[in-house]
Structures are given as structure tokens and as C-alpha cells.
Design a protein around this motif. Structure first.
Motif, PDB file in Angstrom:
ATOM      1  N   PRO A 188      49.770  25.427  64.136  1.00 17.21           N
ATOM      2  CA  PRO A 188      50.180  24.203  64.240  1.00 17.21           C
ATOM      3  C   PRO A 188      49.359  23.414  63.384  1.00 17.21           C
ATOM      4  N   SER A 189      50.180  22.599  62.385  1.00 20.69           N
ATOM      5  CA  SER A 189      49.583  21.821  61.420  1.00 20.69           C
ATOM      6  C   SER A 189      49.613  20.271  61.744  1.00 20.69           C
ATOM      7  N   ILE A 190      48.454  19.622  62.107  1.00 16.85           N
ATOM      8  CA  ILE A 190      48.188  18.254  62.516  1.00 16.85           C
ATOM      9  C   ILE A 190      47.525  17.422  61.659  1.00 16.85           C
ATOM     10  N   ARG A 191      47.779  16.457  61.387  1.00 19.60           N
ATOM     11  CA  ARG A 191      47.329  15.367  60.605  1.00 19.60           C
ATOM     12  C   ARG A 191      47.232  14.248  61.281  1.00 19.60           C
ATOM     13  N   LEU A 192      45.732  13.646  61.162  1.00 23.55           N
ATOM     14  CA  LEU A 192      45.563  12.227  61.848  1.00 23.55           C
ATOM     15  C   LEU A 192      45.754  11.195  60.649  1.00 23.55           C
ATOM     16  N   SER A 193      45.812   9.910  60.941  1.00 23.15           N
ATOM     17  CA  SER A 193      46.076   8.802  60.151  1.00 23.15           C
ATOM     18  C   SER A 193      44.995   8.276  59.517  1.00 23.15           C
ATOM     19  N   PHE A 194      43.694   8.557  59.856  1.00 17.09           N
ATOM     20  CA  PHE A 194      42.492   8.172  59.208  1.00 17.09           C
ATOM     21  C   PHE A 194      41.658   9.394  58.843  1.00 17.09           C
ATOM     22  N   GLU A 195      40.919   8.930  57.882  1.00 11.10           N
ATOM     23  CA  GLU A 195      40.101  10.259  57.311  1.00 11.10           C
ATOM     24  C   GLU A 195      38.636   9.926  58.164  1.00 11.10           C
ATOM     25  N   GLY A 196      37.641  11.087  57.953  1.00  8.91           N
ATOM     26  CA  GLY A 196      36.363  11.397  58.535  1.00  8.91           C
ATOM     27  C   GLY A 196      36.501  11.466  60.320  1.00  8.91           C
ATOM     28  N   ASN A 197      35.380  11.273  60.813  1.00 11.87           N
ATOM     29  CA  ASN A 197      35.277  11.502  62.307  1.00 11.87           C
ATOM     30  C   ASN A 197      34.406  10.571  62.974  1.00 11.87           C
ATOM     31  N   LEU A 198      34.705   9.078  62.346  1.00 12.04           N
ATOM     32  CA  LEU A 198      34.078   7.893  63.088  1.00 12.04           C
ATOM     33  C   LEU A 198      35.253   6.818  63.186  1.00 12.04           C
ATOM     34  N   LEU A 199      35.296   6.107  64.419  1.00  7.16           N
ATOM     35  CA  LEU A 199      35.892   5.252  64.788  1.00  7.16           C
ATOM     36  C   LEU A 199      35.215   3.894  65.175  1.00  7.16           C
ATOM     37  N   ASP A 200      35.022   2.975  64.297  1.00 14.08           N
ATOM     38  CA  ASP A 200      34.159   1.767  64.713  1.00 14.08           C
ATOM     39  C   ASP A 200      34.982   0.771  65.378  1.00 14.08           C
ATOM     40  N   MET A 201      34.803   0.394  66.635  1.00 10.79           N
ATOM     41  CA  MET A 201      35.844  -0.827  66.977  1.00 10.79           C
ATOM     42  C   MET A 201      35.192  -1.923  66.818  1.00 10.79           C
ATOM     43  N   GLY A 202      34.131  -2.067  66.168  1.00  6.88           N
ATOM     44  CA  GLY A 202      33.723  -3.719  65.886  1.00  6.88           C
ATOM     45  C   GLY A 202      32.544  -4.302  66.751  1.00  6.88           C
ATOM     46  N   ASP A 203      32.483  -5.575  66.775  1.00  2.74           N
ATOM     47  CA  ASP A 203      31.821  -6.603  67.356  1.00  2.74           C
ATOM     48  C   ASP A 203      32.519  -7.560  68.468  1.00  2.74           C
ATOM     49  N   LEU A 204      32.038  -7.403  69.436  1.00  7.78           N
ATOM     50  CA  LEU A 204      32.514  -8.411  70.479  1.00  7.78           C
ATOM     51  C   LEU A 204      31.258  -9.414  71.018  1.00  7.78           C
ATOM     52  N   LEU A 205      31.859 -10.620  71.618  1.00  6.55           N
ATOM     53  CA  LEU A 205      31.006 -11.516  72.102  1.00  6.55           C
ATOM     54  C   LEU A 205      31.328 -11.350  73.642  1.00  6.55           C
TER      55      LEU A 205
ATOM     56  N   ALA B 152      38.923  -7.835  74.338  1.00  7.24           N
ATOM     57  CA  ALA B 152      38.695  -6.452  74.141  1.00  7.24           C
ATOM     58  C   ALA B 152      39.113  -6.293  72.811  1.00  7.24           C
ATOM     59  N   ALA B 153      38.815  -5.179  72.026  1.00  8.65           N
ATOM     60  CA  ALA B 153      39.238  -4.672  70.535  1.00  8.65           C
ATOM     61  C   ALA B 153      40.202  -3.172  70.891  1.00  8.65           C
ATOM     62  N   ALA B 154      41.022  -3.274  70.036  1.00 10.87           N
ATOM     63  CA  ALA B 154      42.019  -2.227  70.020  1.00 10.87           C
ATOM     64  C   ALA B 154      42.363  -1.667  68.725  1.00 10.87           C
ATOM     65  N   GLN B 155      42.259  -0.319  68.580  1.00 15.88           N
ATOM     66  CA  GLN B 155      42.607   0.229  67.440  1.00 15.88           C
ATOM     67  C   GLN B 155      43.679   1.422  67.324  1.00 15.88           C
ATOM     68  N   ASN B 156      44.659   1.627  66.597  1.00 14.99           N
ATOM     69  CA  ASN B 156      45.775   2.797  66.905  1.00 14.99           C
ATOM     70  C   ASN B 156      45.346   3.687  65.678  1.00 14.99           C
ATOM     71  N   PHE B 157      45.453   4.849  66.050  1.00 18.36           N
ATOM     72  CA  PHE B 157      45.748   6.011  64.777  1.00 18.36           C
ATOM     73  C   PHE B 157      46.975   6.837  65.441  1.00 18.36           C
ATOM     74  N   THR B 158      47.636   7.513  64.272  1.00 12.28           N
ATOM     75  CA  THR B 158      48.636   8.379  64.456  1.00 12.28           C
ATOM     76  C   THR B 158      48.424   9.963  64.515  1.00 12.28           C
ATOM     77  N   VAL B 159      49.100  10.513  65.169  1.00 11.38           N
ATOM     78  CA  VAL B 159      48.898  11.769  65.274  1.00 11.38           C
ATOM     79  C   VAL B 159      50.249  12.538  64.770  1.00 11.38           C
ATOM     80  N   SER B 160      50.327  13.025  63.484  1.00 14.66           N
ATOM     81  CA  SER B 160      51.272  13.737  62.828  1.00 14.66           C
ATOM     82  C   SER B 160      51.431  15.264  62.822  1.00 14.66           C
ATOM     83  N   ASN B 161      52.686  15.679  63.395  1.00 19.56           N
ATOM     84  CA  ASN B 161      53.109  17.150  63.359  1.00 19.56           C
ATOM     85  C   ASN B 161      53.514  17.569  62.037  1.00 19.56           C
ATOM     86  N   THR B 162      53.046  18.327  61.245  1.00 24.69           N
ATOM     87  CA  THR B 162      53.875  18.634  60.059  1.00 24.69           C
ATOM     88  C   THR B 162      54.170  20.266  60.064  1.00 24.69           C
ATOM     89  N   SER B 163      54.059  20.734  61.320  1.00 32.64           N
ATOM     90  CA  SER B 163      54.386  22.084  61.364  1.00 32.64           C
ATOM     91  C   SER B 163      55.923  22.164  61.989  1.00 32.64           C
TER      92      SER B 163
END
Length: 342
Positions: free
Chosen positions: A58-75, A84-95
Motif C-alpha cells: 500500500p502506498s500512502i501519502r500524508l498532506s504534511f511533512e515531518g512528524n509534528l503537528l503543532d495545534m498552537g496556543d489558546l487562552l 478549541a483549535a482544529a487542523q486537518n490533514f489528508t491521507v491519500s492512497n496512491t496504490s
């Protein structure tokens, strides 16, 4: 074969289920011979089938590089955080075949509250927890199937309930029956005030985990100032070389309300210590949504070589919606290159 054969009446059909589970990449061949009798008096006949299968990875690609997802700072606010903070990333199946995925969090050890994972050793890393029992980080969906050439969007939500600089978790993604394919570190921070500072160190020898500290919040004095806090930085120089450390001063942007700009200022160091410790930006402004990196350097001279350490202290004042003051201590240690710094 996954099912048994049986006697067939005239014009009757029966499906054959054949499973293919290759142990590794490559092409696989197999022959099947099916024997059948048209009547009890006739000799058995046979039908030959040639099977061909191809094992692919299976050939899988994620939409961001590296292994760290920083959700930022909240008050942090009354009864919860400002947002609340939200971020999205994509899982793509290239197989060329569908791929099933599972995402689990170290903090829960499970997927969707149903599939539980065994925790072993120190590979699991989690930080501060919410007092109300709610999850800090959440991933949706936590399992599913990505079709060949298709993609799925994964949403990560950061929902802290109190101030802490130590929110962290790890999302571990597994595909089909394979071992873990990707580990993503999730981090985030929540602060008592819109203007904050980070990058300082915990005092040596202290044991501190704010996951176990009562959620009492910061104490506030009648003049609107928060109680004095203490922070420190240690500089270790080998052979008298210049050593630099960096800290952050930031101002949280809110999607709900407009916040004023912030300011920071270090009080001047005593003249005898100013030659050893230098701050590149001793004062300045920080706008909402901005983070400023401040470099502090230690410049030892020959007089420091025989000293255990050189120390100096000053006051850092942060002005935002509230005023915060930090008593900061700089410690400079000079060692010979032949000595172990530990």
C-alpha cells in the motif's frame, strides 16, 4: 478456497470463494484442479484453473511533512478555553487497491472507544490531562477505508480545559494489517493570559508534572497583576565559548474577540553582570497572533574559568489584558573541554 463444493442440479450455479493473502511483494501462481462426475457410471472429469495474484505494498501519502503537528496556543477562560483549535490533514492512497487505516492516540490507547491497544514501555508519550475527563486531542475519523487513488480528510481537534504548556499526545496510524506506518506527535499550549512566554527551563532537581497539580488558576493581586512567577535559563560553555538560548514571547489571537497588542520588557541587568549576559531585544511589542523569538547569550571571560557558575537575575514584565511578572535567573557555567559537563 473459502467455501465447500457441492452437488449441482442441472443449470444450477455455485460460486467459489478464493482468498488471496500474499506474505510479501511479488507475483504468485497457483493451479486448481476441480474434479466432477456427470453421472455415477461415467469416469471423473476435471477442470483446470490457473490462478495469478500480485502482492503490492500500500502506498500512502500524508498532506504534511515531518512528524509534528503543532495545534498552537489558546487562552484559558472561566470554565474552559477561549476556543478549541482544529487542523486537518489528508491521507491519500496512491496504490491500486483499497487501504484500511486505523488511528489511535497514546492518551486513550484505543480507536473510537472500541479497539483497545496494549501499552508497552516508554514508547507512549502523553502530557497534561483535562480535569473534567474530556479528551485533549481528538481525531476524526479514527478508522476507515481509502479507495484506490482516493483520499480522506482527517480532522484533529485540540480542546484543553485549563492552562498548561505541556499538552502533548501521539497519533499512531496503521494501514490494513501492516505494522505502524506513521507516528505523529501532537502538541498544544493553553495560557492564563493573552501575552505569554515559553522556552524557560524547570529548576534542576525538581519533579514537576502539572497533570497532578490542582486546577486553582493564577492568583491575582488587587492592582490587576498576577502573582510573581519564577523562571531560569542555564548556559553551559565549553572552554569559554559564547552560548545562546532562545525564549518566546507571544500574543494569542482570538477568533471570538479582538484583543489589544502586548508588550514585554526586561529590567536592566546589574552593570557587573551585563557584560556576561546579553539580551538581543530587552523590550518590545507583540501583536495578536504574533510570536517573537528573543535570543539571550552568555559571554564568559577568563575570570569565569575557575568559577562554578556566574548568575544574574532580572524582572521580565508582560503586559496584555493582565500584567504578569517573572523573576528570571540566568546561570552561566564554564567547563574545560576535558571535563564532563554532567
Amino acid at each position: 478456497m473459502r467455501n465447500a463444493l457441492r452437488t449441482l442440479a442441472p443449470n444450477q450455479k455455485h460460486p467459489m470463494q478464493i482468498a488471496f493473502a500474499p506474505p510479501k511483494l511479488g507475483k504468485y501462481y497457483e493451479a486448481i484442479k476441480i474434479y466432477y462426475d456427470l453421472s455415477p457410471e461415467s469416469e471423473a472429469s476435471s477442470l483446470n484453473l490457473q490462478l495469478l495474484g500480485c502482492g503490492v505494498d500500500p502506498s500512502i501519502r500524508l498532506s504534511f511533512e515531518g512528524n509534528l503537528l503543532d495545534m498552537g496556543d489558546l487562552l484559558a477562560g472561566g470554565g474552559g478555553c477561549d476556543a478549541a483549535a482544529a487542523q486537518n490533514f489528508t491521507v491519500s492512497n496512491t496504490s491500486s487497491l483499497p487501504v484500511q487505516f486505523f488511528i489511535r492516540l497514546d492518551s486513550t490507547g484505543e480507536i473510537s472507544g472500541r479497539r483497545r491497544w496494549k501499552r508497552t514501555g516508554s514508547q507512549f508519550e502523553t502530557g497534561a490531562a483535562n480535569r473534567d475527563g474530556s479528551v485533549v486531542f481528538d481525531v476524526v475519523p479514527s478508522e476507515g477505508i481509502v479507495g484506490a487513488g482516493d483520499s480522506r480528510e482527517i480532522a484533529v481537534r485540540f480542546s484543553p480545559s485549563r492552562a498548561s504548556e505541556n499538552y502533548r499526545d501521539t497519533a499512531r496510524i496503521e494501514f490494513s494489517s501492516r505494522d505502524e506506518a506513521r507516528a505523529i506527535r501532537l502538541i498544544g499550549r493553553c495560557w492564563d493570559c493573552n501575552v505569554y512566554t515559553s522556552g524557560w527551563e524547570v529548576e534542576e532537581g525538581s519533579v514537576f508534572d502539572d497533570s497532578f497539580v490542582a486546577d486553582v488558576g493564577p492568583s491575582e493581586e488587587p492592582d490587576g497583576k498576577l502573582g510573581l512567577k519564577c523562571s531560569s535559563l542555564t548556559f553551559r560553555s565549553v572552554g569559554g565559548g559564547v552560548v545562546s538560548r532562545e525564549i518566546i514571547v507571544g500574543n494569542i489571537r482570538s477568533a471570538l474577540i479582538k484583543r489589544p497588542g502586548g508588550e514585554f520588557a526586561f529590567d536592566p541587568l546589574p552593570s557587573a553582570m551585563a557584560k556576561y549576559f546579553q539580551i538581543d531585544h530587552a523590550k518590545g511589542a507583540v501583536d495578536a497572533g504574533q510570536r517573537k523569538t528573543i535570543s539571550i547569550s552568555f559571554h564568559p571571560d577568563d575570570n569565569c574559568l575557575d568559577s562554578d557558575f556566574i548568575s544574574a537575575s532580572t524582572l521580565l514584565t508582560l503586559r496584555g489584558e493582565k500584567v504578569q511578572q517573572y523573576r528570571v535567573v540566568f546561570r552561566g557555567i564554564v567547563k574545560s573541554p576535558l571535563l564532563n559537563l554532567n
